[in-house]
Design a protein around this motif. Structure first.
Motif, short mmCIF file in Angstrom:
data_model
loop_
_atom_site.label_atom_id
_atom_site.label_comp_id
_atom_site.label_asym_id
_atom_site.label_seq_id
_atom_site.Cartn_x
_atom_site.Cartn_y
_atom_site.Cartn_z
N GLU A 162 -7.34 66.65 78.53
CA GLU A 162 -7.45 67.94 77.85
C GLU A 162 -6.60 67.96 76.58
O GLU A 162 -5.50 68.51 76.55
N LEU A 163 -7.13 67.31 75.57
CA LEU A 163 -6.45 67.33 74.27
C LEU A 163 -6.66 68.70 73.64
O LEU A 163 -7.79 69.18 73.52
N LYS A 164 -5.61 69.34 73.25
CA LYS A 164 -5.68 70.70 72.70
C LYS A 164 -5.82 70.64 71.18
O LYS A 164 -5.05 69.96 70.51
N GLU A 165 -6.79 71.37 70.66
CA GLU A 165 -7.01 71.37 69.22
C GLU A 165 -5.77 71.84 68.47
O GLU A 165 -5.40 71.27 67.45
N LYS A 166 -5.14 72.90 68.97
CA LYS A 166 -3.96 73.44 68.30
C LYS A 166 -2.84 72.41 68.23
O LYS A 166 -2.12 72.32 67.23
N GLU A 167 -2.69 71.62 69.28
CA GLU A 167 -1.63 70.61 69.30
C GLU A 167 -1.95 69.49 68.31
O GLU A 167 -1.06 69.00 67.60
N ASP A 179 -6.46 61.83 68.10
CA ASP A 179 -5.24 61.55 68.84
C ASP A 179 -4.74 60.14 68.54
O ASP A 179 -3.54 59.92 68.30
N LEU A 227 -11.89 64.29 69.41
CA LEU A 227 -10.49 64.55 69.74
C LEU A 227 -9.76 63.26 70.07
O LEU A 227 -8.60 63.06 69.70
#
Length: 325
Positions: free
Chosen positions: A273-278, A315, A311
């Motif tokens: 679950e890679l978060k866009e905001k992060e 990353d 994503l």
């Protein structure tokens, strides 16, 4: 004119961090001072085709487009000149089309002289570094979606390009490699332009993840940012020119792949679950131009075509590109 500052600044706005633009611009100008090339000979309508691909005429081309935009309006110039420049889209490792696309997007928000001049610089860079690739139009009849077509791309012997780290110089080697000529016709362009762009960006994000190493990640990033910028440009083209531009963009991205590809195939990391905001936070805080541009391009494509590969690619790139301070 390989100036990434305006591109990353515009991408910061698109990422919702316009408050960081001034700070970023000051840092970029300090770390990467860019002397401007000198004019040589005026480019005119009557002799413009003679100046295509003349790298020492960058300043002349920028002046030509600056005057042309002022006279005819930027939308007319884009509609007229992008189809002319399309076969040379590999110019300066796709920096011409990337810079043009960012400028168009800024003009969509608001027109002013600075943004119009930035468009002139993008088009001028594209025209002066115009780089055609081999086209063998009669040999390949079967056409494929981008992922399948990519499997048909011949991989150049890396010894042919090992003498340079420059993406542009590597592409110039591909330009003289006849075996690459079949590639132009392997990509099926029968679908809607918007669908074709999604196909290209997803495919080359996956190629990035599968073939990236510590020596080629910047090159492979350009294959994604270069194809993603098509979205900013095609709305201003005649219908018949949209797919033609996309076809040459496929050829350009394939050239970057073969020139800098890694024959060793990596295992793509399992999606978490890679978060866009992060991801955005990491990109913005890095102050690294490719990190900012790649993140913005991939997240924009992810919103259109929600494939985790965008994503995953971001990353990985953020881990490789580091921070500028």
């Amino acid at each position: 004119l390989s100036n990434h500052g305006p591109l990353a600044a515009e991408a910061l706005v698109e990422l919702g961090h316009e408050n960081r633009v001034i700070e970023f611009a000051k840092l970029y100008n300090r770390v990467y001072p860019a002397p401007y090339p000198k004019k040589k000979e005026q480019v005119l309508d009557v002799n413009s085709m003679e100046a295509i691909g003349a790298r020492d005429r960058i300043a002349d081309w920028v002046e030509y487009f600056r005057d042309k935009i002022e006279k005819d309006g930027w939308k007319v110039v884009v509609r007229e000149w992008v189809p002319v420049l399309a076969p040379g889209i590999a110019a300066a490792a796709a920096h011409g089309i990337i810079r043009t696309g960012h400028a168009i997007r800024s003009l969509e928000r608001k027109e002013n002289k600075t943004r119009l001049y930035e468009l002139a610089e993008g088009l001028g860079y594209w025209a002066s570094y115009f780089q055609k690739l081999p086209e063998n139009k009669d040999t390949i009849e079967t056409q494929w979606p981008a992922a399948d077509a990519a499997r048909l791309v011949p991989m150049i012997d890396q010894e042919m390009v090992s003498h340079t780290r420059s993406i542009s110089r590597k592409i110039k080697v591909v330009a003289g490699w006849e075996e690459f000529g079949d590639v132009i016709n392997t990509f099926d362009i029968s679908r809607k332009p918007e669908e074709l762009i999604s196909d290209l960006t997803e495919t080359f994000a996956a190629i990035y993840a599968k073939h990236v190493n510590n020596g080629n990640y910047v090159s492979l990033i350009h294959s994604v940012t270069g194809t993603a910028m098509l979205r900013s440009i095609i709305p201003y083209l005649a219908d018949g020119d949209k797919k033609r531009l996309i076809k040459y963009a496929w050829q350009m991205a394939a050239a970057i792949f073969t020139a800098s590809g890694n024959k060793t195939v990596n295992d793509i990391p399992k999606y978490t679950e890679l978060k866009e905001k992060e991801l955005i936070k990491r990109a913005v805080e890095s102050n690294e131009v490719h990190a900012i541009k790649f993140t913005e391009a991939c997240l924009r494509e992810y919103k259109i075509d929600s494939k985790p590969i965008f994503l995953i690619a971001v990353d990985d790139a953020l881990g490789r590109l580091g921070t500028v301070s």
